[in-house]
Design a protein around this motif. Structure first.
Motif, PDB file in Angstrom:
ATOM      1  N   MET A 199      16.742   8.635  53.472  1.00 21.47           N
ATOM      2  CA  MET A 199      16.331   8.645  52.072  1.00 21.47           C
ATOM      3  C   MET A 199      15.548   7.500  51.890  1.00 21.47           C
ATOM      4  SD  MET A 199      20.391   8.513  50.869  1.00 21.47           S
ATOM      5  CE  MET A 199      20.360   8.082  49.210  1.00 21.47           C
ATOM      6  N   GLN A 200      15.408   6.197  52.676  1.00 16.55           N
ATOM      7  CA  GLN A 200      14.366   5.387  52.652  1.00 16.55           C
ATOM      8  C   GLN A 200      12.993   5.912  53.050  1.00 16.55           C
ATOM      9  OE1 GLN A 200      15.749   2.302  55.502  1.00 16.55           O
ATOM     10  NE2 GLN A 200      17.543   1.495  54.049  1.00 16.55           N
ATOM     11  N   LYS A 201      13.076   6.732  53.927  1.00 16.71           N
ATOM     12  CA  LYS A 201      11.604   7.403  54.181  1.00 16.71           C
ATOM     13  C   LYS A 201      11.232   8.095  52.964  1.00 16.71           C
ATOM     14  CE  LYS A 201      12.063   7.461  59.156  1.00 16.71           C
ATOM     15  NZ  LYS A 201      12.220   8.470  60.314  1.00 16.71           N
ATOM     16  N   LEU A 202      12.122   8.946  52.341  1.00 12.67           N
ATOM     17  CA  LEU A 202      11.675   9.623  51.231  1.00 12.67           C
ATOM     18  C   LEU A 202      11.520   8.999  49.892  1.00 12.67           C
ATOM     19  CD1 LEU A 202      13.895  12.650  51.800  1.00 12.67           C
ATOM     20  CD2 LEU A 202      11.693  12.610  52.227  1.00 12.67           C
ATOM     21  N   GLY A 203      11.889   7.567  50.002  1.00 13.96           N
ATOM     22  CA  GLY A 203      12.203   6.840  48.704  1.00 13.96           C
ATOM     23  C   GLY A 203      12.988   7.174  47.636  1.00 13.96           C
ATOM     24  N   VAL A 204      14.331   7.586  48.232  1.00  5.03           N
ATOM     25  CA  VAL A 204      15.287   7.890  47.318  1.00  5.03           C
ATOM     26  C   VAL A 204      16.285   7.015  47.173  1.00  5.03           C
ATOM     27  CG1 VAL A 204      17.191   9.630  47.037  1.00  5.03           C
ATOM     28  CG2 VAL A 204      15.092  10.436  47.908  1.00  5.03           C
ATOM     29  N   GLU A 205      16.565   6.361  46.266  1.00  2.00           N
ATOM     30  CA  GLU A 205      17.616   5.332  45.949  1.00  2.00           C
ATOM     31  C   GLU A 205      18.991   5.880  45.544  1.00  2.00           C
ATOM     32  OE1 GLU A 205      18.421   1.554  42.903  1.00  2.00           O
ATOM     33  OE2 GLU A 205      16.567   2.904  42.475  1.00  2.00           O
ATOM     34  N   ARG A 206      19.862   5.463  46.435  1.00  2.96           N
ATOM     35  CA  ARG A 206      21.273   5.842  46.349  1.00  2.96           C
ATOM     36  C   ARG A 206      22.095   4.835  45.219  1.00  2.96           C
ATOM     37  NH1 ARG A 206      25.570   9.192  45.533  1.00  2.96           N
ATOM     38  NH2 ARG A 206      27.417   8.852  46.942  1.00  2.96           N
ATOM     39  N   ARG A 207      22.482   5.482  44.188  1.00  2.00           N
ATOM     40  CA  ARG A 207      23.230   4.648  43.126  1.00  2.00           C
ATOM     41  C   ARG A 207      24.713   5.095  43.114  1.00  2.00           C
ATOM     42  NH1 ARG A 207      18.646   5.548  38.368  1.00  2.00           N
ATOM     43  NH2 ARG A 207      16.974   4.226  39.299  1.00  2.00           N
ATOM     44  N   LEU A 208      25.526   4.315  43.845  1.00  2.00           N
ATOM     45  CA  LEU A 208      26.899   4.343  43.989  1.00  2.00           C
ATOM     46  C   LEU A 208      27.664   3.335  43.463  1.00  2.00           C
ATOM     47  CD1 LEU A 208      29.283   5.971  45.000  1.00  2.00           C
ATOM     48  CD2 LEU A 208      29.295   4.771  47.239  1.00  2.00           C
ATOM     49  N   MET A 209      28.341   3.294  42.233  1.00  2.00           N
ATOM     50  CA  MET A 209      29.079   2.368  41.658  1.00  2.00           C
ATOM     51  C   MET A 209      30.613   2.635  42.148  1.00  2.00           C
ATOM     52  SD  MET A 209      27.009   2.141  37.960  1.00  2.00           S
ATOM     53  CE  MET A 209      27.878   0.744  37.755  1.00  2.00           C
ATOM     54  N   THR A 210      31.200   1.599  42.377  1.00  2.00           N
ATOM     55  CA  THR A 210      32.521   1.479  42.821  1.00  2.00           C
ATOM     56  C   THR A 210      33.373   0.231  42.187  1.00  2.00           C
ATOM     57  OG1 THR A 210      32.476   0.368  44.992  1.00  2.00           O
ATOM     58  CG2 THR A 210      32.154   2.685  44.808  1.00  2.00           C
ATOM     59  N   ALA A 211      34.864   0.330  42.172  1.00  2.00           N
ATOM     60  CA  ALA A 211      35.483  -0.450  41.742  1.00  2.00           C
ATOM     61  C   ALA A 211      36.403  -0.958  43.071  1.00  2.00           C
ATOM     62  CB  ALA A 211      36.477  -0.346  40.616  1.00  2.00           C
ATOM     63  N   GLY A 212      36.088  -1.744  43.754  1.00  2.00           N
ATOM     64  CA  GLY A 212      36.739  -2.117  44.933  1.00  2.00           C
ATOM     65  C   GLY A 212      35.787  -2.025  46.116  1.00  2.00           C
TER      66      GLY A 212
END
Length: 333
Positions: A199-212
């Protein structure tokens, strides 16, 4: 004449209305014909709706009868007629939604143990393993039923009896195998993939939001922290210890433990007998004839035939049709 008004007291002359003119232009009986047409149309719609409801409910009733008949046939397909060996197949992956699920196997075990003419129960195993939960449920139930009914249980290995399948097999009084069968694999695994570098090589950002802070543990698009890795490994080690304890309890003094016994390795049948993971060589016919002394074999394994698979496939659509039919009752839609 223009500019001349009607005299006082003389009647006013009203122009005929458009509706009156139109009414006078209709053929005689036109209104009654329209009214009759509307009544006939509504009658036809009601009749059509009733027939639609009738056919949908008929299909639902036929489906219920069909399913019940299949279940009855399956439960009574192999009625015992005398002393026999009860067979239960453990095939394929051991999982909640498979043929080798705890639900199916426990149901078969109860039927086999409760049948007075069944002299012993044989588990014929050909499985690479699967869920430790499902395997543990079956293992517990075998031990409970053995104590309750005082019947022997024998495991017969065909091609493979590994991991969760071996977890089940060790509940048997004896394990029979072929010299070339695969036996063992006393270990636990959890697998997955990690795509963070890609993902870093492709320039993709992971947007994961959690409570905990640990809610996203195991997410393949997020890096695993050292704390999370240690926690997961501790959980796997604990399940592994449970597996080891069950094997030791089942095999007892017959088990010749080595440093590799619980490492996840597997052996062929010949080595498995030497290591005490299995007892003797033999197949189903041999065990039924020579060990149980009841050569007739009755299969207690729940079988799903082609008709049952079709019933499951079309059951949802037929059920949806029945729901729509019930919703249509009481009004035209």
């Amino acid at each position: 004449m223009p500019g001349v008004a009607p005299e006082a007291g003389s009647p006013a002359i009203a122009a005929p209305s458009v509706g009156a003119a139109a009414a006078s232009a209709r053929p005689a009986g036109w209104d009654s014909a329209i009214e009759q047409f509307a009544r006939d149309y509504l009658k036809d719609r009601r009749t059509e709706r009733r027939w639609r409801v009738f056919f949908r409910l008929s299909w639902l009733i036929l489906f219920v009868i069909f399913t019940w008949a299949l279940a009855s046939a399956r439960n009574h397909a192999t009625l015992p007629s005398g002393p026999h060996t009860a067979l239960i197949e453990v095939r394929g992956e051991i999982a909640a939604d498979s043929e080798a699920s705890a639900e199916n196997l426990v149901s078969a075990l109860k039927n086999a143990f409760e049948e007075s003419e069944a002299k012993a129960v044989v588990l014929r195993i050909n499985s690479p393993g699967g869920s430790p939960v499902q395997a543990g449920i079956v293992n517990d139930e075998i031990r409970r039923l053995k104590a309750l009914h005082k019947k022997k249980v024998y495991a017969v290995v065909e091609e493979v009896c590994a991991s969760g399948a071996y977890y089940i097999a060790v509940a048997a009084d004896e394990i029979y195998t072929d010299k070339a069968s695969i036996v063992g694999s006393v270990g636990v695994l959890m697998d997955g993939f990690g795509f963070t570098g890609t993902m870093q090589k492709l320039g993709v950002e992971r947007r994961l939001m959690t409570a905990g802070e640990n809610k996203g543990i195991g997410d393949p698009f997020s890096p695993m922290t050292d704390k999370q890795r240690a926690y997961t490994q501790a959980m796997l080690d604990q399940i592994h210890k449970q597996f080891i304890r069950v094997v030791k309890e089942g095999r007892g003094k017959r088990l010749k433990e080595t440093p590799d016994t619980f490492s996840g390795l597997y052996w062929n049948g010949e080595e498995a007998v030497k290591l005490g993971l299995a007892d003797k060589f033999g197949n189903l016919d041999y065990v039924a004839r020579e060990v149980v002394k009841a050569e007739d074999v009755v299969d207690y394994t729940p079988k799903e035939n082609v008709a049952e698979r079709l019933a499951k496939r079309f059951g949802a659509s037929i059920g949806a049709g029945a729901v729509r039919a019930l919703q249509n009752i009481g009004g035209i839609h």
